[in-house]
Design a protein around this motif. Structure first.
Motif, PDB file in Angstrom:
ATOM      1  N   ASN A   1       0.847  -1.181   0.000  1.00 28.80           N
ATOM      2  CA  ASN A   1       0.000   0.000   0.000  1.00 28.80           C
ATOM      3  C   ASN A   1       0.889   1.241   0.000  1.00 28.80           C
ATOM      4  O   ASN A   1       2.102   1.150   0.221  1.00 28.80           O
ATOM      5  N   TYR A   2       0.298   2.403  -0.221  1.00 29.73           N
ATOM      6  CA  TYR A   2       1.106   3.586  -0.469  1.00 29.73           C
ATOM      7  C   TYR A   2       2.004   3.944   0.705  1.00 29.73           C
ATOM      8  O   TYR A   2       3.191   4.228   0.540  1.00 29.73           O
ATOM      9  N   ILE A   3       1.454   3.961   1.904  1.00 26.76           N
ATOM     10  CA  ILE A   3       2.248   4.393   3.058  1.00 26.76           C
ATOM     11  C   ILE A   3       3.412   3.437   3.317  1.00 26.76           C
ATOM     12  O   ILE A   3       4.495   3.865   3.705  1.00 26.76           O
ATOM     13  N   ASP A   4       3.217   2.143   3.047  1.00 25.60           N
ATOM     14  CA  ASP A   4       4.319   1.186   3.204  1.00 25.60           C
ATOM     15  C   ASP A   4       5.410   1.463   2.178  1.00 25.60           C
ATOM     16  O   ASP A   4       6.606   1.370   2.480  1.00 25.60           O
ATOM     17  N   ALA A   5       4.995   1.778   0.957  1.00 22.58           N
ATOM     18  CA  ALA A   5       5.974   2.101  -0.082  1.00 22.58           C
ATOM     19  C   ALA A   5       6.754   3.357   0.287  1.00 22.58           C
ATOM     20  O   ALA A   5       7.973   3.435   0.103  1.00 22.58           O
ATOM     21  N   LEU A   6       6.051   4.350   0.824  1.00 17.78           N
ATOM     22  CA  LEU A   6       6.700   5.599   1.220  1.00 17.78           C
ATOM     23  C   LEU A   6       7.716   5.340   2.324  1.00 17.78           C
ATOM     24  O   LEU A   6       8.836   5.865   2.299  1.00 17.78           O
ATOM     25  N   LYS A   7       7.346   4.508   3.287  1.00 13.74           N
ATOM     26  CA  LYS A   7       8.235   4.201   4.403  1.00 13.74           C
ATOM     27  C   LYS A   7       9.437   3.354   3.985  1.00 13.74           C
ATOM     28  O   LYS A   7      10.457   3.342   4.679  1.00 13.74           O
ATOM     29  N   SER A   8       9.322   2.652   2.856  1.00 11.18           N
ATOM     30  CA  SER A   8      10.424   1.807   2.401  1.00 11.18           C
ATOM     31  C   SER A   8      11.519   2.605   1.696  1.00 11.18           C
ATOM     32  O   SER A   8      12.617   2.096   1.463  1.00 11.18           O
ATOM     33  N   MET A   9      11.245   3.860   1.355  1.00  9.76           N
ATOM     34  CA  MET A   9      12.259   4.706   0.721  1.00  9.76           C
ATOM     35  C   MET A   9      13.268   5.193   1.758  1.00  9.76           C
ATOM     36  O   MET A   9      12.998   5.212   2.956  1.00  9.76           O
ATOM     37  N   ASP A  10      14.412   5.615   1.273  1.00 10.98           N
ATOM     38  CA  ASP A  10      15.427   6.219   2.136  1.00 10.98           C
ATOM     39  C   ASP A  10      14.810   7.446   2.819  1.00 10.98           C
ATOM     40  O   ASP A  10      14.404   8.394   2.137  1.00 10.98           O
ATOM     41  N   PRO A  11      14.723   7.441   4.160  1.00  9.19           N
ATOM     42  CA  PRO A  11      14.085   8.568   4.860  1.00  9.19           C
ATOM     43  C   PRO A  11      14.715   9.919   4.535  1.00  9.19           C
ATOM     44  O   PRO A  11      14.016  10.933   4.477  1.00  9.19           O
ATOM     45  N   GLU A  12      16.025   9.933   4.327  1.00  7.63           N
ATOM     46  CA  GLU A  12      16.693  11.197   4.025  1.00  7.63           C
ATOM     47  C   GLU A  12      16.284  11.717   2.649  1.00  7.63           C
ATOM     48  O   GLU A  12      16.179  12.926   2.442  1.00  7.63           O
ATOM     49  N   LEU A  13      16.037  10.801   1.709  1.00  6.04           N
ATOM     50  CA  LEU A  13      15.586  11.199   0.380  1.00  6.04           C
ATOM     51  C   LEU A  13      14.196  11.820   0.476  1.00  6.04           C
ATOM     52  O   LEU A  13      13.929  12.874  -0.115  1.00  6.04           O
ATOM     53  N   VAL A  14      13.317  11.183   1.250  1.00  7.70           N
ATOM     54  CA  VAL A  14      11.967  11.718   1.435  1.00  7.70           C
ATOM     55  C   VAL A  14      12.027  13.049   2.177  1.00  7.70           C
ATOM     56  O   VAL A  14      11.330  14.004   1.820  1.00  7.70           O
ATOM     57  N   LYS A  15      12.878  13.121   3.188  1.00  3.86           N
ATOM     58  CA  LYS A  15      12.986  14.347   3.978  1.00  3.86           C
ATOM     59  C   LYS A  15      13.405  15.522   3.109  1.00  3.86           C
ATOM     60  O   LYS A  15      12.843  16.633   3.225  1.00  3.86           O
ATOM     61  N   THR A  16      14.369  15.304   2.229  1.00  3.22           N
ATOM     62  CA  THR A  16      14.796  16.372   1.329  1.00  3.22           C
ATOM     63  C   THR A  16      13.654  16.815   0.429  1.00  3.22           C
ATOM     64  O   THR A  16      13.471  18.008   0.167  1.00  3.22           O
ATOM     65  N   ALA A  17      12.847  15.850  -0.023  1.00  2.00           N
ATOM     66  CA  ALA A  17      11.735  16.174  -0.918  1.00  2.00           C
ATOM     67  C   ALA A  17      10.668  17.017  -0.241  1.00  2.00           C
ATOM     68  O   ALA A  17      10.003  17.832  -0.891  1.00  2.00           O
ATOM     69  N   VAL A  18      10.497  16.852   1.076  1.00  2.00           N
ATOM     70  CA  VAL A  18       9.368  17.503   1.764  1.00  2.00           C
ATOM     71  C   VAL A  18       9.785  18.682   2.634  1.00  2.00           C
ATOM     72  O   VAL A  18       8.952  19.270   3.323  1.00  2.00           O
ATOM     73  N   MET A  19      11.045  19.072   2.598  1.00  2.00           N
ATOM     74  CA  MET A  19      11.540  20.114   3.501  1.00  2.00           C
ATOM     75  C   MET A  19      11.105  21.528   3.123  1.00  2.00           C
ATOM     76  O   MET A  19      11.093  22.418   3.970  1.00  2.00           O
TER      77      MET A  19
END
Length: 214
Positions: free
Chosen positions: A170-188
């Motif tokens: 599901n979407y949230i699981d896919a989001l959590k499986s990404m590198d957290p730092e990559l996601v953090k940079t995207a949402v900062m």
């Protein structure tokens, strides 16, 4: 509609040009625009990979309905967006691309080339692309030409099913499986956060983004 515009580092200096053309069109369509990517060369640094994450989060959370993005050729931004199962992104080099994509493929994101071919009257070409998506007067996904409408509508729906099947999680699981730092940079970025937090309908996604930021 709520529309996001997101641009990355190599073409950030052109954001004001692109944003101005989008606002010119949405002033007629009455759509709301959120400029969530880089606004200039000094802004929070994003690559085309981050653009895909941004588009995915905003669309999955229903913070926006459609995303305009792009990079030098538009190809990287398109591929990055399509890596996410909830994003169907096309590439528009000229206005007919935009019209045919919305009518035949019925996607929710469109990538533009902001360097390749970006010469004389480039702003007019971009404005015309936005117009074909937002002011064509045609309901998206109706097909073109009309005699091909039914199979095109069927194939667009099948493609979405395939993307979901390939994703498995599901979407949230896919989001959590990404590198957290990559996601953090995207949402900062502050403008990205304002768009997400003020408009999202999926609280689970919002909570996860907040946890990444904290």
């Amino acid at each position: 509609m709520k529309i996001a515009l997101t641009m990355e580092n190599s073409q950030a200096a052109k954001n004001s040009i692109v944003l101005n053309e989008l606002l010119t069109v949405t002033a007629q369509s009455n759509d709301e625009v959120f400029n969530v990517g880089m606004s200039d060369d000094q802004d929070h640094h994003l690559t085309y990979i981050h653009l895909g994450i941004q588009a995915s989060i905003l669309l999955a959370s229903k913070a926006v309905d459609f995303v305009f993005t792009g990079c030098g050729t538009g190809q990287g931004a398109m591929m990055s967006c399509n890596a996410h199962h909830n994003v169907v992104c096309g590439l528009a080099i000229e206005p007919s691309d935009a019209f045919l994509f919305t009518q035949i493929n019925n996607g929710n994101a469109l990538a533009l080339a902001f360097a390749k071919g970006f010469g004389w009257a480039a702003e007019l070409n971009i404005r015309n692309i936005f117009e074909k998506v937002l002011l064509s007067g045609c309901e998206c996904g109706q097909g073109y030409p009309i005699e091909r409408a039914l199979p095109q509508q069927q194939n667009a729906a099948i493609l979405n099913q395939v993307k979901l099947a390939v994703a498995k999680d599901n979407y949230i699981d896919a989001l959590k499986s990404m590198d957290p730092e990559l996601v953090k940079t995207a949402v900062m970025g502050e403008r990205f956060q304002a768009c997400l937090f003020n408009n999202a309908e999926n609280q689970e996604i919002v909570d996860y983004v907040r946890s990444i930021l904290n």
